[in-house]
Structures are given as C-alpha cells and as structure tokens.
Design a protein around this motif. Structure first.
Motif, PDB file in Angstrom:
ATOM      1  N   LEU A 140      47.604 109.735  22.984  1.00  0.00           N
ATOM      2  CA  LEU A 140      48.252 110.457  21.884  1.00  0.00           C
ATOM      3  C   LEU A 140      47.211 111.130  20.991  1.00  0.00           C
ATOM      4  O   LEU A 140      47.334 112.309  20.639  1.00  0.00           O
TER       5      LEU A 140
ATOM      6  N   ALA B 113      44.609 103.864  12.728  1.00  0.00           N
ATOM      7  CA  ALA B 113      45.896 104.420  13.156  1.00  0.00           C
ATOM      8  C   ALA B 113      46.191 104.042  14.610  1.00  0.00           C
ATOM      9  O   ALA B 113      47.310 103.669  14.961  1.00  0.00           O
ATOM     10  N   THR B 114      45.177 104.107  15.456  1.00  0.00           N
ATOM     11  CA  THR B 114      45.355 103.710  16.858  1.00  0.00           C
ATOM     12  C   THR B 114      45.768 102.247  16.958  1.00  0.00           C
ATOM     13  O   THR B 114      46.685 101.896  17.710  1.00  0.00           O
TER      14      THR B 114
ATOM     15  N   ILE C 254      58.019 107.043  22.149  1.00  0.00           N
ATOM     16  CA  ILE C 254      57.789 105.750  22.823  1.00  0.00           C
ATOM     17  C   ILE C 254      57.110 104.771  21.874  1.00  0.00           C
ATOM     18  O   ILE C 254      57.512 103.606  21.760  1.00  0.00           O
ATOM     19  N   LEU C 255      56.088 105.238  21.189  1.00  0.00           N
ATOM     20  CA  LEU C 255      55.319 104.380  20.286  1.00  0.00           C
ATOM     21  C   LEU C 255      56.004 104.219  18.925  1.00  0.00           C
ATOM     22  O   LEU C 255      55.483 103.533  18.046  1.00  0.00           O
ATOM     23  N   LYS C 256      57.120 104.884  18.760  1.00  0.00           N
ATOM     24  CA  LYS C 256      57.893 104.840  17.517  1.00  0.00           C
ATOM     25  C   LYS C 256      57.110 105.393  16.324  1.00  0.00           C
ATOM     26  O   LYS C 256      57.278 104.934  15.187  1.00  0.00           O
ATOM     27  N   VAL C 257      56.236 106.319  16.582  1.00  0.00           N
ATOM     28  CA  VAL C 257      55.559 106.997  15.472  1.00  0.00           C
ATOM     29  C   VAL C 257      56.069 108.435  15.357  1.00  0.00           C
ATOM     30  O   VAL C 257      55.359 109.331  14.897  1.00  0.00           O
TER      31      VAL C 257
ATOM     32  N   PRO D 243      48.202 105.091  22.600  1.00  0.00           N
ATOM     33  CA  PRO D 243      47.681 105.701  21.371  1.00  0.00           C
ATOM     34  C   PRO D 243      46.408 106.509  21.612  1.00  0.00           C
ATOM     35  O   PRO D 243      46.143 107.482  20.901  1.00  0.00           O
TER      36      PRO D 243
ATOM     37  N   ILE E 295      50.648  99.951  27.026  1.00  0.00           N
ATOM     38  CA  ILE E 295      50.980 100.327  25.645  1.00  0.00           C
ATOM     39  C   ILE E 295      49.702 100.578  24.841  1.00  0.00           C
ATOM     40  O   ILE E 295      49.630 101.508  24.045  1.00  0.00           O
TER      41      ILE E 295
ATOM     42  N   GLN F 103      49.304 101.861  15.952  1.00  0.00           N
ATOM     43  CA  GLN F 103      50.231 102.404  16.962  1.00  0.00           C
ATOM     44  C   GLN F 103      50.408 101.464  18.151  1.00  0.00           C
ATOM     45  O   GLN F 103      51.385 101.579  18.889  1.00  0.00           O
ATOM     46  N   ARG F 104      49.451 100.577  18.366  1.00  0.00           N
ATOM     47  CA  ARG F 104      49.616  99.598  19.438  1.00  0.00           C
ATOM     48  C   ARG F 104      50.666  98.558  19.101  1.00  0.00           C
ATOM     49  O   ARG F 104      51.091  97.791  19.952  1.00  0.00           O
TER      50      ARG F 104
ATOM     51  N   THR G 235      53.459  99.315  16.759  1.00  0.00           N
ATOM     52  CA  THR G 235      54.769  99.876  16.409  1.00  0.00           C
ATOM     53  C   THR G 235      55.711  99.908  17.611  1.00  0.00           C
ATOM     54  O   THR G 235      56.931  99.806  17.430  1.00  0.00           O
ATOM     55  N   TYR G 236      55.175 100.047  18.803  1.00  0.00           N
ATOM     56  CA  TYR G 236      56.015 100.016  20.010  1.00  0.00           C
ATOM     57  C   TYR G 236      56.937  98.808  20.010  1.00  0.00           C
ATOM     58  O   TYR G 236      58.073  98.886  20.470  1.00  0.00           O
ATOM     59  N   TYR G 237      56.445  97.681  19.510  1.00  0.00           N
ATOM     60  CA  TYR G 237      57.191  96.426  19.587  1.00  0.00           C
ATOM     61  C   TYR G 237      58.123  96.200  18.400  1.00  0.00           C
ATOM     62  O   TYR G 237      58.843  95.221  18.357  1.00  0.00           O
TER      63      TYR G 237
END
Lengths: 205, 205
Positions: free
Chosen positions: A18, B195-196, A77-80, A15, A11, B199-200, B202-204
DNA sequence: TAGATTGTTAATCGATTAACAATC
DNA sequence: TAGATTGTTAATCGATTAACAATC
C-alpha cells in the motif's frame, strides 16, 4: 478469490504494498506490475501476485495492476478506507514527536487525544492537543469509542497503561515501550523498539 | 551446536529474548525456563529452546537457564556485547526524540553525531549533539568508522540520504521514513513506520 | 495478432510443534 | 531418588517459488 482465513504474514505485507503504491500514485504513475512492485519493496513478483490474489482478481493479464483501483482495494481490505481515531498515551519526547507527525492522516489515522499521568505535563500542549490526565483516560476513550492507541510511556508504566487501554475497549496498541505487553487475546499489539530493530542488524556486521 | 547459517527469522527473535531477559535480570531474577520466557514474549517454549540451541547448550536440564549467563551469550551472538556508535540523520521532531532517548546505552548503542541539511537546524542542539551539515556527513562517518545509522528525514529526502550513508560505509540503517529504501546488498535496513504498523492491526478490527 | 503479465497449481523449501531420552 | 526441564529428532504444518495456461 478465497474465503478462508488469510495468514497473518500476508496481512503484514499488504501495508508495505500500500505504501509503495501510494508513493507511485503521488508521482502520477497509473499502472504497475507484480515485477515492478516487487523490485521496489524487495519481495518476489510471484509472492506479490499470490498475496493480492487472496482477495480477488485485481490485475489484468498483459497490463498488470491499475494503481488507483488496487489502492482502493487494499485500503478496503486493511480497513484504512476510513480515518481511525487514535489515543496517544505518554507525552514525553516520543509522544510529542508523534503528536506533531504529519504522516498519519493520509494513511488512515488521526490522533484525537493525548494522556499523561505526570501532573506537570497535564494541561500542557502536545502538538495541537491538550494533555489530559490518565485518570480520565478509560472514561474518555470509552465515550469516544476509540479502538486504536499508541503507547509512549516509560517501560515501567507500560503494562499498567496497557491494562487501562484494554479496559477502555482499545483493540490495537502500537507499543513504543521496550517491554513485551500482556494483553487479552482480542487486543493486538505491535512493537516499535529502535534498540530491538538495531539488534536485528548487528548480528550481520 | 550448529555451524550452519542461522535463519534470519531466528536472529530476529533473539533481541526479543534479550530484552525480556534483561528486564528479568533488573528485577533480580537469576533463572528462567523456556516455558516462563515463552509466556512473557508470546512464543512457544519449544521454539525458544530450538532457537537458543542453535548457538550452544546454554541451559541445564531440570533447572532451566541461568539468566546472567544467557544474557552474556545472547549479547555476544548479537554483537551487542559492545557499544556501537550511531549516526543520526535528520534533526526533526523524531530525530530530536531519538537524540534525547535514554534507552540505547544499555542495549548496545550510542548516538555520536547528528546531521541535517536544513541550514536553520545546522549548529543547533539535538540532545547533547550539535547538528552538523549533511555536506560533511560522508567524510565524518567514514573518518569515525560509524557502521550504524538512524534515518529520520522526510520521505522525499530518504533515498538520497541512504545513498550517502552507504557511500560512507554504513552497513545498518534504521529507517523512519515511510518509503522502501534501495541499498547495496551488504547494507541492512530495518523499517520503523508507525502507520504501517497500525495498518497491520486494523485488518482485524 | 504478438507480447506481456496475471492467477493458480504443484513442487519445493523452510519453520514450527510434539514428544521424549538425557540429565541436572 | 523424584521431579523438572533441556536439547534434539521426526512429524507436521505452512510459506515460497517456479512454471505455465489463460487472457488482456
């Protein structure tokens, strides 16, 4: 495809992929390979293929990955693939810099409120936001349903602020204070501490 | 003791231990155990003992670690038992915030010069530093023997700036631009990209 | 078709944990 | 001495890499 639990370490790399893919897309590149992407981000091609294949078959043999398609998948996947509202706590220099930072919106985030407990800062502007008193923070965050926060208060105030954020229902904290935060198990924390990052490099000098 | 190459992942944890120990020391605590330290930083006691024991026998059975002693050792290992001069490249909001940040000096770093290529910024102040033109950067950094830099320029300018830093002899770059830098193998890079990091998490969510 | 590159398997490599003798 | 905690070993667990059949 694979429905099992995905390791955190994978995970954490998504990013980075991305970001690189987003940059390629901006340049108009339509397609890439695990090899090319790997060279850009400094990760082996095999690992990139393995990471991506945890979530589906997003590539094509012979041609690689269609960038807009893979971007969509990674964002989902990352919900962004949406915009997360973010609360900013601490209106010092770092808080102001973040409040004015233009780089969040196309990465899935937007600051929507700014707090500080210093009466001389409350009511002042930070970026486009009026700084609010920390007294109203829990209530405001709860009412707005904000789940993500950035913490830019001094070390001495950070734990207390984190407690309030947890109480307000925040589940992801980006912590700029140079201290390890104690939070409930359902709250995630990421650290940004320039001195720590620098110290990871001086060993090798 | 162990003269073999220490894995990068262990080196990466040492600054976290150092930061926590430094905080304990400030509070006047003299002694800690792998257990206690582990709880603070969220790492298992066994791992902390193993990490530390790579470098020597710094603890005492029955009593744990003497904090001032362990601090000295960790600082020496990470080579922050001295103050590193740092060049700051990019005098935008983030650059200004870093130039004014008070947290570097007791962690082994001090900014000594600030550069920007925007003529309207050159000559202005950033913290206590007069912003210099990027034209003179390579020469200035070389002459001063600076080995560490922080990069806070826009993404589009970051690779070019990194090339100049490498040319100037810089061996450690803390990169705030949201792009993967390409540098010679003897130059280390650490990324700070809010932002990175977000994003690590938001997956959760 | 020929060339390229994926997705996946198996092998290797490395990191973490559990357990405990040593010893303060 | 009794209790606590280290440093270290061996076992386990997990991540990375190499290789290649499948296939676009």
């Amino acid at each position: 495809m694979n429905a099992e639990r995905i390791p955190d370490i994978i995970i954490g790399r998504l990013p980075v992929y991305l970001r690189a893919l987003q940059r390629m897309a901006e340049k108009g590149v339509q397609t890439t390979s695990s090899q090319e992407l790997g060279e850009r981000v400094g990760i082996s091609a095999a690992q990139i293929r393995k990471d991506i294949s945890q979530f589906g078959e997003f590539g094509k043999q012979g041609t690689g990955y269609h960038i807009p398609f893979l971007l969509d998948k990674l964002r989902a996947i990352l919900k962004v693939d949406r915009i997360w509202d973010v609360a900013l706590v601490g209106a010092g220099d770092m808080g102001h810099a973040l409040a004015r930072y233009q780089g969040f919106s196309n990465r899935g985030f937007q600051i929507v409120m700014v707090f500080d407990n210093d009466p001389s800062k409350v009511g002042q502007m930070a970026g486009n936001f009026k700084v609010e008193n920390t007294d109203v923070m829990v209530e405001r965050i709860r009412a707005a349903g904000v789940k993500v926060a950035m913490l830019t208060v001094p070390a001495a105030a950070a734990q207390e602020a984190a407690d309030l954020l947890a109480k307000a229902g925040v589940k992801a904290i980006l912590n700029y204070a140079p201290i390890s935060l104690n939070v409930p198990p359902d709250v995630r924390v990421q650290h940004i501490d320039p001195a720590t990052h620098l110290q990871r490099m001086t060993y090798y000098l």
